[in-house]
Motif scaffolding. Structure first.
Motif, short mmCIF file in Angstrom:
data_model
loop_
_atom_site.label_atom_id
_atom_site.label_comp_id
_atom_site.label_asym_id
_atom_site.label_seq_id
_atom_site.Cartn_x
_atom_site.Cartn_y
_atom_site.Cartn_z
N LEU B 174 32.66 -11.47 24.86
CA LEU B 174 32.52 -10.74 23.59
C LEU B 174 31.58 -9.67 23.15
CD1 LEU B 174 35.42 -11.40 20.96
CD2 LEU B 174 35.63 -9.55 22.73
N SER B 175 30.40 -10.68 23.06
CA SER B 175 28.99 -11.28 22.67
C SER B 175 28.01 -9.97 23.87
CB SER B 175 27.59 -12.00 22.64
OG SER B 175 28.31 -13.28 21.42
N LEU B 176 28.51 -10.61 25.05
CA LEU B 176 27.78 -10.45 25.83
C LEU B 176 28.33 -8.94 26.54
CD1 LEU B 176 26.03 -11.36 28.70
CD2 LEU B 176 28.06 -11.54 29.72
N TRP B 177 29.52 -8.04 26.53
CA TRP B 177 30.33 -7.40 26.32
C TRP B 177 29.68 -6.14 25.36
CZ3 TRP B 177 33.83 -5.38 23.47
CH2 TRP B 177 34.30 -3.64 22.93
N LEU B 178 29.59 -6.72 24.48
CA LEU B 178 29.83 -5.73 22.99
C LEU B 178 27.69 -5.49 23.39
CD1 LEU B 178 30.55 -5.10 20.37
CD2 LEU B 178 28.67 -6.42 19.79
N VAL B 179 26.56 -6.11 23.70
CA VAL B 179 25.20 -5.78 23.67
C VAL B 179 25.27 -4.93 25.16
CG1 VAL B 179 24.75 -7.61 22.32
CG2 VAL B 179 24.29 -8.02 25.05
N ARG B 180 25.77 -5.11 26.13
CA ARG B 180 25.60 -4.33 26.89
C ARG B 180 26.38 -3.11 27.13
NH1 ARG B 180 23.71 -6.57 31.98
NH2 ARG B 180 25.27 -5.86 33.00
N SER B 181 27.31 -2.78 25.91
CA SER B 181 28.06 -1.16 25.92
C SER B 181 27.22 -0.61 25.43
CB SER B 181 29.12 -1.68 24.90
OG SER B 181 29.20 -1.89 23.85
N SER B 182 27.53 0.47 25.16
CA SER B 182 26.58 1.56 24.99
C SER B 182 26.46 1.56 23.49
CB SER B 182 27.39 3.03 25.28
OG SER B 182 28.30 3.24 25.38
N PHE B 183 27.45 0.86 22.66
CA PHE B 183 27.22 0.31 21.43
C PHE B 183 25.73 -0.11 21.34
CE2 PHE B 183 28.47 -2.57 17.85
CZ PHE B 183 28.35 -1.72 16.24
N LEU B 251 16.46 -18.21 15.96
CA LEU B 251 14.61 -18.20 15.56
C LEU B 251 14.78 -19.78 17.10
CD1 LEU B 251 13.61 -17.85 11.69
CD2 LEU B 251 13.57 -15.88 13.85
N LEU B 252 15.01 -20.59 16.79
CA LEU B 252 14.78 -21.42 17.46
C LEU B 252 15.11 -20.91 18.95
CD1 LEU B 252 15.21 -24.93 15.41
CD2 LEU B 252 12.83 -23.91 16.30
N GLY B 253 15.82 -20.77 19.30
CA GLY B 253 17.04 -20.24 20.70
C GLY B 253 16.55 -19.19 20.94
N GLY B 254 16.11 -17.72 20.83
CA GLY B 254 15.72 -17.08 21.05
C GLY B 254 16.83 -16.16 20.34
N ALA B 255 15.81 -15.57 19.68
CA ALA B 255 16.76 -13.52 18.72
C ALA B 255 17.09 -13.24 19.59
CB ALA B 255 16.21 -13.63 17.12
N GLY B 256 17.66 -12.44 19.20
CA GLY B 256 18.60 -11.12 20.33
C GLY B 256 18.55 -11.16 22.11
N THR B 257 19.02 -13.02 22.80
CA THR B 257 19.45 -13.34 23.52
C THR B 257 21.14 -13.82 23.28
OG1 THR B 257 18.77 -15.68 23.74
CG2 THR B 257 16.88 -13.28 24.54
N ILE B 258 21.50 -14.50 24.55
CA ILE B 258 23.34 -14.24 24.26
C ILE B 258 23.32 -15.60 24.29
CG2 ILE B 258 25.82 -14.35 26.07
CD1 ILE B 258 25.14 -11.87 24.24
N VAL B 259 22.06 -16.56 25.09
CA VAL B 259 22.44 -17.89 25.07
C VAL B 259 21.05 -18.58 24.17
CG1 VAL B 259 22.48 -18.24 27.88
CG2 VAL B 259 20.07 -18.27 27.09
N GLY B 260 20.03 -17.85 23.59
CA GLY B 260 19.98 -17.73 22.07
C GLY B 260 20.65 -19.10 21.10
N PRO B 261 21.46 -18.36 21.09
CA PRO B 261 21.92 -19.40 19.22
C PRO B 261 22.80 -20.72 20.22
CG PRO B 261 22.99 -16.90 19.19
CD PRO B 261 21.77 -17.35 20.65
N PHE B 262 23.16 -20.73 21.26
CA PHE B 262 23.60 -22.17 21.67
C PHE B 262 22.43 -23.46 21.93
CE2 PHE B 262 24.68 -24.84 25.38
CZ PHE B 262 25.65 -25.69 25.12
N ILE B 263 21.00 -22.65 22.36
CA ILE B 263 20.39 -23.83 22.87
C ILE B 263 19.82 -23.83 21.29
CG2 ILE B 263 17.99 -23.48 23.66
CD1 ILE B 263 18.80 -21.42 25.46
N GLY B 264 19.73 -22.34 20.97
CA GLY B 264 18.94 -23.30 19.32
C GLY B 264 20.23 -24.57 18.77
N ALA B 265 21.51 -23.58 18.70
CA ALA B 265 21.80 -25.17 17.41
C ALA B 265 22.40 -25.99 18.72
CB ALA B 265 23.87 -24.41 18.01
N LEU B 266 22.52 -26.24 19.88
CA LEU B 266 22.14 -27.76 20.22
C LEU B 266 20.63 -28.31 20.19
CD1 LEU B 266 23.03 -29.23 22.64
CD2 LEU B 266 22.19 -28.21 24.72
N PHE B 267 19.58 -27.71 19.88
CA PHE B 267 18.20 -28.28 19.91
C PHE B 267 18.35 -28.44 18.72
CE2 PHE B 267 13.78 -27.60 19.22
CZ PHE B 267 13.35 -28.06 20.17
#
Ligand SMILES: Nc1ncnc2c1ncn2[C@@H]1O[C@H](COP(=O)(O)OP(=O)(O)O)[C@@H](O)[C@H]1O
Ligand SMILES: [Mg+2]
Lengths: 234, 314
Positions: B174-183, B251-267
């Motif tokens: 959903l996130s990926l679809w949302l951020v790539r949509s015109s919205f 912040l750790l994983g990378g704001a404004g990237t789709i994988v960032g939140p996962f990387i940050g939470a895991l890390f």
């Protein structure tokens, strides 16, 4: 009929009368130059036209309707486009995406993006980040974003500031082409550009209209010379 | 391959890898990863607002808790099954984020941070105040029988892992679809230069309100999922700490990237896990790493990946 009309439009900034009781009318299809010394209130005036600045009093009519109380985005949707005096682009996005944002809002086709970039000569830089462009190119991108909106009224606030001579010539040609498509309100310091492009000129001084007329009349106007042209090499 | 193709391949690859890992990982890490996927879902919700729209909320725990309690209260007091309770939790988050957004978005910048913090504090105190239903500090424990969803036992480790993976995968998609949509493109435009977006004819208030709502609703889905999968709803999840954590992960994983939140939470999860094995002052270690990353990888891990390796990373 006038596309745009103001009545008693005024703006004070804590006592400073930036724009005072301006009655202004712009007929459809005209290229109008708005000139005047620095601090005359030009940017404030056009800011009130497009809804960026709330007037202290007065009304704005666009295309027959009172738009005085519409927020900026509604006026843009009604057919105004505004390019900022102080370059305001999406620095971290590509030129293509900058213009695409302008096109997408009115559901225009992607081909309009390249067309708008090509008109200002930036089509070969479509994929560069806007923030990496030179200052002059950023000004051109700003103009392309205005064009891409296909507006009924295009407001340009000192578009040639920072452009090279060659780019200024191309800009004048562009304005003459656009004349057939849209009404233009052009704030401009470069008198050569004004004389080449404008059908009529409005002179603003201390927030009030000092004179209005065809380029030749304005050139001959003594009050204008005293207030403005005297300090410029027109 | 086109950039769209690459983006989809990368994220699909991550999701497939996570699915396969359930048969590979030892029990301890298997359990950890299930938890990280749910927390990462929360962080993805947070990232929609912070990373893509540029609005910093300090009160997202209220949305996480809205989901968690919307689910747990309907299970406990109305005897609802997990599936409708999950929907109730998500619905609670949607309504709360819509209301909070409509009010908080009248402010901007620091005021927005303070207002969201205050709303979250109000939600936290409300949970404590209605202790009769929420069991206040002790929280609500969901029994195994209350966690049977469509015949699947969510308290079972293997089932829980797959359920967490489904939640994570759906929200990632959903996130990926949302951020790539015109919205989504307009949200990015608002983040980059809101006055400009407005002067292109976009109603930025409505877009920001939609962003708060999408973000709050996804956070609520994570909260409801967390409560259901780990069998507990507690007031601490509505506390300030749970508002700060997603900011930290993003912040750790990378704001404004789709994988960032996962990387940050895991890390962060493993950083705390490992550091707490050495010292009780493990938060100091986390703080140190955060400072180092903000100095040397200012855009977080995902942001650095985008800058150095994959410029197309959405
Ligand atoms: N936001 C503001 N706050 C206070 N004064 C302002 C503001 N904007 C413009 N002014 C003042 O209003 C006057 C007109 O400014 P402006 O419209 O920018 O003139 P111009 O575009 O003709 O150079 C100037 O004296 C300027 O200092
Ligand atoms: Mg000006």
């Amino acid at each position: 009929m006038s596309l745009l009309e103001t009545r008693g439009l005024s703006k004070s900034f804590s006592g400073l009368r930036a724009v005072h009781e301006v009655d202004f009318a712009l007929p459809e299809g005209e290229v109008r130059a708005l000139i005047g010394p620095n601090g005359a209130g030009k940017t404030t005036f056009v800011g009130m036209l497009c809804g960026r600045i709330e007037p202290s009093s007065g009304t704005v009519r666009f295309s027959g309707a009172d738009v005085s109380h519409l927020p900026a985005h509604r006026r843009i949707r009604a057919g105004m486009a505004y390019t900022f005096q102080i370059t305001s682009i999406f620095a971290k996005l590509s030129c293509r995406e900058n213009v695409a944002l302008a096109v997408r809002r009115r559901h225009g086709p992607q081909s309009d993006v390249i067309e708008a970039l090509a008109r200002v000569g930036l089509d070969d830089r479509a994929d560069q980040l806007a923030g990496d462009l030179s200052y002059g190119h950023q000004r051109l991108l700003e103009i392309a974003m205005g064009l891409a909106q296909k507006p009924r009224l295009l407001i340009l606030d000192e578009p040639t500031q920072g452009l090279s001579d060659g780019e200024i010539d191309a800009f004048c040609t562009l304005i003459r082409e656009l004349k057939a498509e849209t009404t233009i309100l052009l704030i401009e310091h470069n008198m050569a550009v004004v004389m080449q492009t404008a059908d009529r000129i409005t002179v603003l001084n201390f927030g009030e209209i000092l004179a209005e007329g065809a380029p030749d009349e304005i050139r001959a106007n003594r009050a204008v010379q005293a207030a403005y042209l005297g300090t410029e090499d027109a | 391959m086109t950039e769209t193709g690459k983006a989809i391949a990368l994220h699909a690859g991550l999701v497939v890898l996570l699915f396969v890992l359930q048969w590979v990982l030892p029990a301890y890490h298997h359990g950890n990863l299930a938890r990280v996927m749910v927390l990462a879902t929360y962080a993805m919700g947070y990232n929609l607002l912070f990373g893509y729209t540029g609005l910093l909320s300090l009160g997202h725990a209220m949305f996480f808790a809205a989901g968690m309690y919307g689910m747990a209260l309907t299970v406990k007091h109305l005897g609802w099954a997990p599936a409708p309770a999950l929907v109730a939790g998500i619905g609670a988050g949607l309504l709360l984020s819509l209301a909070v957004g409509a009010l908080a978005l009248r402010t901007a910048g620091v005021a927005f941070m303070i207002v969201t913090l205050m709303f979250a504090q109000a939600v936290f105190l409300t949970i404590l105040y209605f202790g009769e239903w929420t069991n206040a500090d002790d929280g609500l424990v969901l029994q195994r029988a209350e966690r049977m969803m469509w015949g699947l036992d969510l308290s079972n480790d293997a089932t829980r892992y797959v359920a967490a993976w489904v939640l994570f995968t759906v929200c990632l998609g959903l996130s990926l679809w949302l951020v790539r949509s015109s919205f989504g493109k307009v949200l990015i435009a608002i983040r980059e230069n809101e006055p400009r977006a407005q002067m292109l004819g976009y109603d930025t208030f409505r877009h920001k309100l939609a962003a708060v709502t999408a973000s709050g609703t996804m956070s609520a889905a994570a909260g409801a999922g967390y409560g259901l999968l780990f069998g507990y709803a507690g007031a601490s999840f509505a506390g300030v700490q749970y508002s700060i954590l997603p900011l930290l992960w993003v912040l750790l994983g990378g704001a404004g990237t789709i994988v960032g939140p996962f990387i940050g939470a895991l890390f962060t999860f493993y950083l705390i896990d490992i550091a707490s094995g050495f010292t009780s002052a493990y938060m100091a270690v986390v703080g140190g790493v955060l400072i180092a990353l903000t100095l040397f990888a200012r855009q977080g891990i995902g942001g650095e990946l985008r800058r150095r390796v994959w410029r197309w990373l959405p």
